[in-house]
Motif scaffolding. Structure first.
Motif, PDB file in Angstrom:
ATOM      1  N   SER A  27      40.948 -23.205  62.824  1.00  0.00           N
ATOM      2  CA  SER A  27      41.348 -24.220  61.859  1.00  0.00           C
ATOM      3  C   SER A  27      41.892 -23.587  60.569  1.00  0.00           C
ATOM      4  O   SER A  27      41.378 -22.568  60.114  1.00  0.00           O
ATOM      5  N   PRO A  28      42.926 -24.212  59.974  1.00  0.00           N
ATOM      6  CA  PRO A  28      43.453 -23.705  58.700  1.00  0.00           C
ATOM      7  C   PRO A  28      42.373 -23.631  57.617  1.00  0.00           C
ATOM      8  O   PRO A  28      42.402 -22.737  56.771  1.00  0.00           O
ATOM      9  N   GLU A  29      41.408 -24.544  57.667  1.00  0.00           N
ATOM     10  CA  GLU A  29      40.323 -24.499  56.691  1.00  0.00           C
ATOM     11  C   GLU A  29      39.473 -23.241  56.817  1.00  0.00           C
ATOM     12  O   GLU A  29      38.803 -22.839  55.873  1.00  0.00           O
ATOM     13  N   SER A  30      39.488 -22.640  58.014  1.00  0.00           N
ATOM     14  CA  SER A  30      38.731 -21.404  58.223  1.00  0.00           C
ATOM     15  C   SER A  30      39.654 -20.192  58.201  1.00  0.00           C
ATOM     16  O   SER A  30      39.278 -19.121  58.665  1.00  0.00           O
ATOM     17  N   GLY A  31      40.881 -20.399  57.709  1.00  0.00           N
ATOM     18  CA  GLY A  31      41.799 -19.275  57.575  1.00  0.00           C
ATOM     19  C   GLY A  31      42.714 -19.044  58.761  1.00  0.00           C
ATOM     20  O   GLY A  31      43.437 -18.053  58.806  1.00  0.00           O
ATOM     21  N   GLY A  32      42.714 -19.956  59.725  1.00  0.00           N
ATOM     22  CA  GLY A  32      43.581 -19.805  60.902  1.00  0.00           C
ATOM     23  C   GLY A  32      44.868 -20.585  60.743  1.00  0.00           C
ATOM     24  O   GLY A  32      45.130 -21.179  59.697  1.00  0.00           O
ATOM     25  N   ARG A  60      49.047 -34.833  60.950  1.00  0.00           N
ATOM     26  CA  ARG A  60      49.502 -33.834  59.972  1.00  0.00           C
ATOM     27  C   ARG A  60      48.423 -33.779  58.898  1.00  0.00           C
ATOM     28  O   ARG A  60      48.123 -34.788  58.265  1.00  0.00           O
ATOM     29  N   ASP A  61      47.824 -32.624  58.731  1.00  0.00           N
ATOM     30  CA  ASP A  61      46.652 -32.567  57.847  1.00  0.00           C
ATOM     31  C   ASP A  61      47.048 -32.446  56.378  1.00  0.00           C
ATOM     32  O   ASP A  61      48.233 -32.459  56.031  1.00  0.00           O
ATOM     33  N   ASP A  62      46.059 -32.330  55.514  1.00  0.00           N
ATOM     34  CA  ASP A  62      46.244 -32.201  54.063  1.00  0.00           C
ATOM     35  C   ASP A  62      47.239 -31.129  53.645  1.00  0.00           C
ATOM     36  O   ASP A  62      47.880 -31.232  52.613  1.00  0.00           O
ATOM     37  N   ARG A  63      47.273 -30.051  54.441  1.00  0.00           N
ATOM     38  CA  ARG A  63      48.160 -28.931  54.111  1.00  0.00           C
ATOM     39  C   ARG A  63      49.526 -29.093  54.737  1.00  0.00           C
ATOM     40  O   ARG A  63      50.355 -28.181  54.687  1.00  0.00           O
ATOM     41  N   GLY A  64      49.758 -30.213  55.429  1.00  0.00           N
ATOM     42  CA  GLY A  64      51.037 -30.434  56.103  1.00  0.00           C
ATOM     43  C   GLY A  64      51.122 -29.735  57.452  1.00  0.00           C
ATOM     44  O   GLY A  64      52.193 -29.629  58.044  1.00  0.00           O
ATOM     45  N   ILE A  65      49.999 -29.255  57.942  1.00  0.00           N
ATOM     46  CA  ILE A  65      49.985 -28.543  59.226  1.00  0.00           C
ATOM     47  C   ILE A  65      49.740 -29.533  60.359  1.00  0.00           C
ATOM     48  O   ILE A  65      48.893 -30.420  60.247  1.00  0.00           O
ATOM     49  N   SER A 159      36.289 -32.945  62.964  1.00  0.00           N
ATOM     50  CA  SER A 159      37.095 -33.851  63.811  1.00  0.00           C
ATOM     51  C   SER A 159      37.991 -34.837  63.073  1.00  0.00           C
ATOM     52  O   SER A 159      38.535 -35.756  63.681  1.00  0.00           O
ATOM     53  N   ARG A 160      38.138 -34.644  61.759  1.00  0.00           N
ATOM     54  CA  ARG A 160      38.970 -35.589  61.015  1.00  0.00           C
ATOM     55  C   ARG A 160      40.394 -35.668  61.578  1.00  0.00           C
ATOM     56  O   ARG A 160      40.976 -36.749  61.693  1.00  0.00           O
ATOM     57  N   TRP A 161      40.950 -34.501  61.941  1.00  0.00           N
ATOM     58  CA  TRP A 161      42.323 -34.473  62.486  1.00  0.00           C
ATOM     59  C   TRP A 161      42.292 -34.384  63.998  1.00  0.00           C
ATOM     60  O   TRP A 161      43.317 -34.203  64.637  1.00  0.00           O
ATOM     61  N   GLY A 162      41.112 -34.502  64.563  1.00  0.00           N
ATOM     62  CA  GLY A 162      40.952 -34.428  66.007  1.00  0.00           C
ATOM     63  C   GLY A 162      40.543 -35.774  66.560  1.00  0.00           C
ATOM     64  O   GLY A 162      41.257 -36.771  66.409  1.00  0.00           O
ATOM     65  N   LEU A 163      39.358 -35.836  67.151  1.00  0.00           N
ATOM     66  CA  LEU A 163      38.931 -37.057  67.834  1.00  0.00           C
ATOM     67  C   LEU A 163      38.894 -38.268  66.904  1.00  0.00           C
ATOM     68  O   LEU A 163      39.227 -39.391  67.309  1.00  0.00           O
TER      69      LEU A 163
END
Ligand SMILES: [Zn+2]
Length: 401
Positions: A27-32, A60-65, A159-163
């Motif tokens: 996950s981008p939140e964990s640096g991925g 599309r998450d907070d970072r636009g990813i 799971s906010r951007w997942g399930l």
């Protein structure tokens, strides 16, 4: 016969998992950089199978990813109802690399185990479900109900951007049922159908500091804190005393845990005291009601002592309720485990934390089951090839029987 098809695909399953692990999905939140490359790899595999439907429900998450979610279905005789298997594509980071014997993203096989980050969590079940799905297609069996696969993003970070995103943007059938193979035990006997609610709170007592010899001039926050802690402990255990044997332990728990340091020396009466409770509450109780009781105790002690008492919630996760043990998916899974695996499964509830709660909260039956060693998130994470194949057989049977 569907079993034999699954068993014949053992090498393909192993190869697919080995191919997938190097396609990092942190996950981008964990640096991925997220799950997109892995999702595209899996979508290609799905297209080769050729199901009736493949749908992307990408967020599309907070970072636009882009955070991909893939749904696939093979239609059954009855298209109104779908039996879904939900797996997540994301993994946690590798952690301290020096603790790994090999490269966490260059999988290798040793003693019947595939080593690598995400091999077990959730790679094992994801690949197993993919091949169970493929086996149904190859068999030519038209299942009674439709069968579905969900490959979701973002499970490890909530799971906010997942399930969670999928259930808000995809219309499931009212009768749909779900298996979430993302937790389990070593012999596959635990079938999880419920989670307790979680409540962590802190209580801060503000009294008046003073010399140890002059309690007449002080207000001892330590003593008042003890009084409140004992009251809460007694009252909650008496009022919320229901038992439910699927849980270990089979009752709600209310534990005084952390206590913050107060004064440095013995001859000072503390003027401030803060302590915490960790509560795990059976699904039939409302967390609001527990909170209200705690607040009432605080107010009562406040009145009796003249101290100022603050109550604060640190974490709260309401239980999503219990999946009906008579629901089709639970009964079918129990039967398959008894008949095909020769084990006696037991229904269990846990202390909290799987994404099945997202489905239960919306009223869908959701059961959490898989066969695995507890190596998720650890260095040298592995998946037993035996578990991969045997669970895939169970998934396939769950789809077609
Ligand atoms: Zn997981």
């Amino acid at each position: 016969m569907i079993e034999n098809i699954v068993l014949s695909m053992k090498d393909d399953m192993v190869n697919t998992l080995m191919e997938m692990i190097p396609i990092v999905a942190i996950s981008p939140e964990s640096g991925g950089k997220g799950e997109l490359d892995r999702a595209n790899f899996l979508e290609k595999k799905l297209r080769e199978i050729g199901p009736d439907e493949i749908i992307r429900v990408d967020a599309r998450d907070d970072r636009g990813i882009i955070r991909p979610n893939i749904l696939a279905r093979i239609y059954g005789e009855n298209r109104e109802k779908t039996i879904w298997i939900v797996a997540h594509m994301d993994t946690v980071p590798e952690g301290d690399r020096s603790l790994w014997e090999g490269d966490p993203f260059k999988p290798y096989i040793k003693d019947g185990k595939i080593y690598g980050r995400g091999s077990e969590d959730n790679g094992q079940s994801l690949v197993g479900a993919l091949y169970a799905f493929k086996a149904v297609k190859i068999s030519g069996i038209r299942p009674r109900n439709s069968i579905g696969l969900i490959f979701a993003s973002d499970e490890e970070m909530g799971s906010r951007w997942g399930l969670e995103y999928v259930v808000r943007n995809y219309k499931f059938g009212d009768g749909d049922e779900f298996l979430v193979p993302d937790s389990g035990n070593e012999d596959g006997t635990e079938v999880e159908i419920s989670e307790k609610g979680i409540l962590w709170f802190s209580i801060t007592v503000n009294g008046r500091q003073g010399h140890g010899s002059r309690p007449d001039l002080s207000l001892n926050a330590h003593r008042i804190a003890n009084e409140i802690a004992v009251e809460i402990d007694k009252e909650l255990h008496v009022k919320y005393d229901a038992r439910d044997d699927i849980f270990i332990p089979p009752y709600s728990t209310f534990e005084p845990t952390k206590r913050e340091a107060n004064v440095q020396n013995i001859n000072t009466i503390p003027g401030k005291e803060r302590f915490y409770f960790d509560c795990r509450i059976l699904p039939q109780y409302s967390i609001d009601s527990v909170i209200e009781d705690v607040k009432n105790i605080c107010a009562r002690v406040e009145r009796n002592t003249g101290a100022t008492i603050d109550f604060s919630i640190v974490q709260r996760a309401d239980s999503a309720g219990t999946t009906d043990r008579n629901s089709e998916i639970v009964q079918k899974l129990l039967r398959i485990l008894r008949e095909k695996r020769g084990i006696e499964p037991k229904l269990v509830g846990i202390g909290g934390g799987t994404c099945a709660a997202i489905l239960r909260r919306r009223g869908f039956p959701a059961v959490v089951w898989s066969t695995l060693d507890p190596v998720e998130h650890s260095p040298n994470e592995y998946c037993k090839i035996d578990n991969l194949v045997k669970d895939a057989v169970v998934f396939a049977l769950l789809y077609v029987t």
